[in-house]
Write an enzyme that holds these catalytic residues in place. Sequence first.
Site, PDB file in Angstrom:
ATOM      1  N   PHE A 155       0.818  -1.218   0.000  1.00 55.46           N
ATOM      2  CA  PHE A 155       0.000   0.000   0.000  1.00 55.46           C
ATOM      3  C   PHE A 155       0.852   1.269   0.000  1.00 55.46           C
ATOM      4  O   PHE A 155       0.323   2.358   0.232  1.00 55.46           O
ATOM      5  CB  PHE A 155      -0.930   0.005   1.214  1.00 55.46           C
ATOM      6  N   LEU A 274      -8.895  14.101  -0.295  1.00 57.15           N
ATOM      7  CA  LEU A 274      -9.979  15.011  -0.687  1.00 57.15           C
ATOM      8  C   LEU A 274      -9.385  16.281  -1.286  1.00 57.15           C
ATOM      9  O   LEU A 274      -9.978  17.344  -1.192  1.00 57.15           O
ATOM     10  CB  LEU A 274     -10.854  15.364   0.525  1.00 57.15           C
ATOM     11  N   GLY A 277      -7.814  18.425  -8.010  1.00 59.23           N
ATOM     12  CA  GLY A 277      -6.663  18.789  -8.829  1.00 59.23           C
ATOM     13  C   GLY A 277      -6.940  18.528 -10.290  1.00 59.23           C
ATOM     14  O   GLY A 277      -8.050  18.770 -10.785  1.00 59.23           O
ATOM     15  N   CYS A 284      -0.454   3.307 -10.996  1.00 59.57           N
ATOM     16  CA  CYS A 284      -1.334   2.361 -10.308  1.00 59.57           C
ATOM     17  C   CYS A 284      -2.822   2.672 -10.389  1.00 59.57           C
ATOM     18  O   CYS A 284      -3.586   1.835 -10.857  1.00 59.57           O
ATOM     19  CB  CYS A 284      -0.872   2.204  -8.866  1.00 59.57           C
TER      20      CYS A 284
HETATM   21  P1  NAD Z   1       8.484  -1.094 -11.852  1.00 57.15           P
HETATM   22  O1  NAD Z   1       8.206  -1.097 -13.306  1.00 57.15           O
HETATM   23  O2  NAD Z   1       9.089   0.102 -11.217  1.00 57.15           O
HETATM   24  O3  NAD Z   1       9.430  -2.333 -11.479  1.00 57.15           O
HETATM   25  C1  NAD Z   1       9.247  -3.613 -11.970  1.00 57.15           C
HETATM   26  C2  NAD Z   1      10.633  -4.248 -12.113  1.00 57.15           C
HETATM   27  O4  NAD Z   1      10.465  -5.642 -12.414  1.00 57.15           O
HETATM   28  C3  NAD Z   1      11.458  -3.663 -13.249  1.00 57.15           C
HETATM   29  O5  NAD Z   1      12.703  -3.208 -12.745  1.00 57.15           O
HETATM   30  C4  NAD Z   1      11.643  -4.827 -14.223  1.00 57.15           C
HETATM   31  O6  NAD Z   1      12.887  -4.806 -14.893  1.00 57.15           O
HETATM   32  C5  NAD Z   1      11.514  -6.007 -13.290  1.00 57.15           C
HETATM   33  N1  NAD Z   1      11.165  -7.281 -13.959  1.00 57.15           N
HETATM   34  C6  NAD Z   1      10.206  -7.511 -14.887  1.00 57.15           C
HETATM   35  N2  NAD Z   1      10.220  -8.810 -15.246  1.00 57.15           N
HETATM   36  C7  NAD Z   1      11.189  -9.423 -14.524  1.00 57.15           C
HETATM   37  C8  NAD Z   1      11.690 -10.751 -14.450  1.00 57.15           C
HETATM   38  N3  NAD Z   1      11.171 -11.727 -15.202  1.00 57.15           N
HETATM   39  N4  NAD Z   1      12.696 -11.000 -13.609  1.00 57.15           N
HETATM   40  C9  NAD Z   1      13.240 -10.024 -12.848  1.00 57.15           C
HETATM   41  N5  NAD Z   1      12.820  -8.749 -12.874  1.00 57.15           N
HETATM   42  C10 NAD Z   1      11.801  -8.444 -13.702  1.00 57.15           C
HETATM   43  O7  NAD Z   1       7.091  -1.444 -11.149  1.00 57.15           O
HETATM   44  P2  NAD Z   1       6.578  -0.965  -9.704  1.00 57.15           P
HETATM   45  O8  NAD Z   1       6.073   0.415  -9.777  1.00 57.15           O
HETATM   46  O9  NAD Z   1       7.600  -1.328  -8.703  1.00 57.15           O
HETATM   47  O10 NAD Z   1       5.296  -1.910  -9.530  1.00 57.15           O
HETATM   48  C11 NAD Z   1       5.428  -3.291  -9.356  1.00 57.15           C
HETATM   49  C12 NAD Z   1       4.096  -3.852  -8.909  1.00 57.15           C
HETATM   50  O11 NAD Z   1       3.765  -3.312  -7.627  1.00 57.15           O
HETATM   51  C13 NAD Z   1       2.914  -3.510  -9.808  1.00 57.15           C
HETATM   52  O12 NAD Z   1       2.016  -4.597  -9.806  1.00 57.15           O
HETATM   53  C14 NAD Z   1       2.271  -2.326  -9.125  1.00 57.15           C
HETATM   54  O13 NAD Z   1       0.895  -2.215  -9.412  1.00 57.15           O
HETATM   55  C15 NAD Z   1       2.475  -2.678  -7.670  1.00 57.15           C
HETATM   56  N6  NAD Z   1       2.510  -1.522  -6.760  1.00 57.15           N
HETATM   57  C16 NAD Z   1       3.195  -0.397  -7.116  1.00 57.15           C
HETATM   58  C17 NAD Z   1       3.270   0.694  -6.236  1.00 57.15           C
HETATM   59  C18 NAD Z   1       3.984   1.955  -6.620  1.00 57.15           C
HETATM   60  O14 NAD Z   1       3.867   2.936  -5.886  1.00 57.15           O
HETATM   61  N7  NAD Z   1       4.724   2.007  -7.711  1.00 57.15           N
HETATM   62  C19 NAD Z   1       2.660   0.597  -4.983  1.00 57.15           C
HETATM   63  C20 NAD Z   1       1.999  -0.582  -4.633  1.00 57.15           C
HETATM   64  C21 NAD Z   1       1.933  -1.636  -5.532  1.00 57.15           C
HETATM   65  C1  UGA Z   2      -1.398   4.925  -4.661  1.00 57.76           C
HETATM   66  C2  UGA Z   2      -1.998   4.551  -3.308  1.00 57.76           C
HETATM   67  O1  UGA Z   2      -2.155   5.735  -2.517  1.00 57.76           O
HETATM   68  C3  UGA Z   2      -1.104   3.564  -2.562  1.00 57.76           C
HETATM   69  O2  UGA Z   2      -1.743   3.156  -1.358  1.00 57.76           O
HETATM   70  C4  UGA Z   2      -0.872   2.353  -3.459  1.00 57.76           C
HETATM   71  O3  UGA Z   2       0.019   1.451  -2.853  1.00 57.76           O
HETATM   72  C5  UGA Z   2      -0.297   2.786  -4.784  1.00 57.76           C
HETATM   73  O4  UGA Z   2      -1.188   3.750  -5.409  1.00 57.76           O
HETATM   74  C6  UGA Z   2      -0.180   1.643  -5.741  1.00 57.76           C
HETATM   75  O5  UGA Z   2      -0.925   0.701  -5.670  1.00 57.76           O
HETATM   76  O6  UGA Z   2       0.686   1.788  -6.573  1.00 57.76           O
HETATM   77  P1  UGA Z   2       0.592   6.502  -5.478  1.00 57.76           P
HETATM   78  O7  UGA Z   2       0.040   6.213  -6.835  1.00 57.76           O
HETATM   79  O8  UGA Z   2       2.036   6.337  -5.268  1.00 57.76           O
HETATM   80  O9  UGA Z   2      -0.146   5.570  -4.392  1.00 57.76           O
HETATM   81  O10 UGA Z   2       0.237   7.998  -5.057  1.00 57.76           O
HETATM   82  P2  UGA Z   2      -1.020   8.716  -4.398  1.00 57.76           P
HETATM   83  O11 UGA Z   2      -0.540   9.591  -3.331  1.00 57.76           O
HETATM   84  O12 UGA Z   2      -2.105   7.782  -4.069  1.00 57.76           O
HETATM   85  O13 UGA Z   2      -1.505   9.640  -5.601  1.00 57.76           O
HETATM   86  C7  UGA Z   2      -2.075   9.062  -6.778  1.00 57.76           C
HETATM   87  C8  UGA Z   2      -2.591  10.178  -7.673  1.00 57.76           C
HETATM   88  O14 UGA Z   2      -3.735  10.800  -7.088  1.00 57.76           O
HETATM   89  C9  UGA Z   2      -1.570  11.301  -7.888  1.00 57.76           C
HETATM   90  O15 UGA Z   2      -1.661  11.745  -9.225  1.00 57.76           O
HETATM   91  C10 UGA Z   2      -2.012  12.376  -6.924  1.00 57.76           C
HETATM   92  O16 UGA Z   2      -1.628  13.658  -7.299  1.00 57.76           O
HETATM   93  C11 UGA Z   2      -3.531  12.197  -6.979  1.00 57.76           C
HETATM   94  N1  UGA Z   2      -4.225  12.677  -5.761  1.00 57.76           N
HETATM   95  C12 UGA Z   2      -4.000  12.089  -4.568  1.00 57.76           C
HETATM   96  C13 UGA Z   2      -5.148  13.704  -5.867  1.00 57.76           C
HETATM   97  O17 UGA Z   2      -5.379  14.244  -6.986  1.00 57.76           O
HETATM   98  N2  UGA Z   2      -5.812  14.121  -4.745  1.00 57.76           N
HETATM   99  C14 UGA Z   2      -5.607  13.553  -3.528  1.00 57.76           C
HETATM  100  O18 UGA Z   2      -6.253  13.988  -2.548  1.00 57.76           O
HETATM  101  C15 UGA Z   2      -4.678  12.508  -3.441  1.00 57.76           C
END
Ligand code: NAD
Ligand code: UGA
Length: 498
Positions: A155, A274, A277, A284
Amino acid sequence: MPQQVKVTIIGSGYVGLVAAACFAELGHQVCCVDKDTQKIDGLRAGQIPIHEASLPELLNRHRGTNLTFTHDIREATREADVIFVAVGTPQSSSGSADLSYIDAVASEIARSVSGYKVIVEKSTVPVFTSDWIGRVLMRNGVPRSGFDVASNPEFLREGTAVNDFLVPDRIVVGGDSERAIEWLRRLYEPLTSGEYYSRPNALFSAQHRIKHAPPLLITSTKAAELIKHASNAFLAMKISFINNVANVCEAAGADVDEVAAGMGLDARIGSRFLTPGIGYGGSCFPKDVAAFRYVSEQLGVNFDLLREVEAVNQKQQENFVRKVASALWTLRGKRIGVLGLAFKGGTDDIRDSPAISIVQSLLQKGCEITAFDPAASERARQMLPPASNMRYAADAYAAAENADALMILTDWDVFASLDLGRLRRLLHHPIILDGRNLFDPDVMAAACFDYLSVGRPPVYAATAESAYASGPHRAADKQSPIGEMVAPLVLQSGPSSR
Ligand code: NAD
Ligand code: UGA
């Protein structure tokens, strides 16, 4: 001391790398894998591939001791107790999650492991993915007794990822075997017991000692998968809701800050998420809303509510572009300074950034853009095709210089403390279009800007002297009965004389 767990994390992106650094910080032995050899070489050499607060500090603390990096899955998984999968799950053309990276990793794990392993979904995946991972493992020769698949959704938010990981609201562990749950319980024990927060060198220790130990919620694997999708979809819905409320406020001449404050004080609603923007973005929310809607429909459940969430989000960007046009009359040839390209402040991530979409739309309309972002300019430069009307500035003031208007598209804290007098002197016309509501309209009125934000009455101060000869004021000061014609947003001078 808590028991050390040997952890392998496959995928060293925004989630995998933060999780790896934080598990190492908790005292576990962590190996981080990525197929991107350049990234792994850089990490080994001390480079940090993403902009994320506190991450450099943690990597420096643990690199080479209890945190190692490799591109060899076989080597990384051999000794592991728990294997996390943290690869991308992007949106496919149908809206569903593209699970091909998960499928590929499951096959690679199957070829590598011997002995019992807990395989944990850290990536955001649709319900039933754990079943599929199990099937892939067995198809590739792993006996059913040789693994369990669990779900431990992440999260964290980008920009505050380390804080969110180490001080989470909750930790969700979905598993259908007591053995798998026990490994994950052990892994998070330093946080759930509160022990981590009392360590002398713990990050975030002082303010979180004892009373903030996060709860561990244990569920079925399917419920954990659904918790993640439902949580992201709900948060996206909250943002679309407040964005539409902001639009009503604009039409009614009310201030959305006051409305949001009044709503947020209700504990059932809560004040977070809330802020209106230019719509939510990032890697995500957009894909997870689409994927949750898709999987629901596949299961025979209509979730048109989420279509509306997406539609409001899309319109919010278009509304902002219209607002720019209403402030500048015509767009072709107009010089616009842009503050912010990342999808939110605190990160260099530009995936699905509303700022980038708005910039692209204005470039297509013939505007000349000069943009500055404290961390994301380089990524934007790599992503956007080179164009003669797109330039990157070295700082915020350089972006404002000679511009016909300045747009704020990302909520970087540093933008809120810019020197307004200096900005006003640099701008060709002192017009600010704030897509993130970073400034107080009264302050902007006093600083003699035309200031248009989201869901708040516009300030006309600088360029409409003839219409508002009595000096700067907020348009909401004028009472407007329902049914009366709505005045145009801003009265404007013609195109720039340059
Ligand atoms: P990302 O693209 O930043 O990273 C993914 C990494 O996986 C890359 O570095 C890629 O090279 C690597 N990869 C792909 N295939 C591979 C393989 N076969 N072996 C080894 N490495 C491999 O992605 P992310 O933003 O870290 O997101 C990853 C997952 O986590 C997604 O499902 C996303 O929805 C979830 N998630 C992301 C966030 C966030 O804030 N970015 C927060 C919560 C959950
Ligand atoms: C969001 C969730 O908040 C995380 O809990 C989750 O783990 C993550 O997605 C994920 O699954 O990847 P993130 O995308 O990093 O996190 O950033 P947020 O702070 O949630 O903002 C998401 C988007 O909503 C941004 O573009 C932000 O500017 C916008 N936002 C957020 C608003 O426009 N208004 C708000 O009040 C809050």
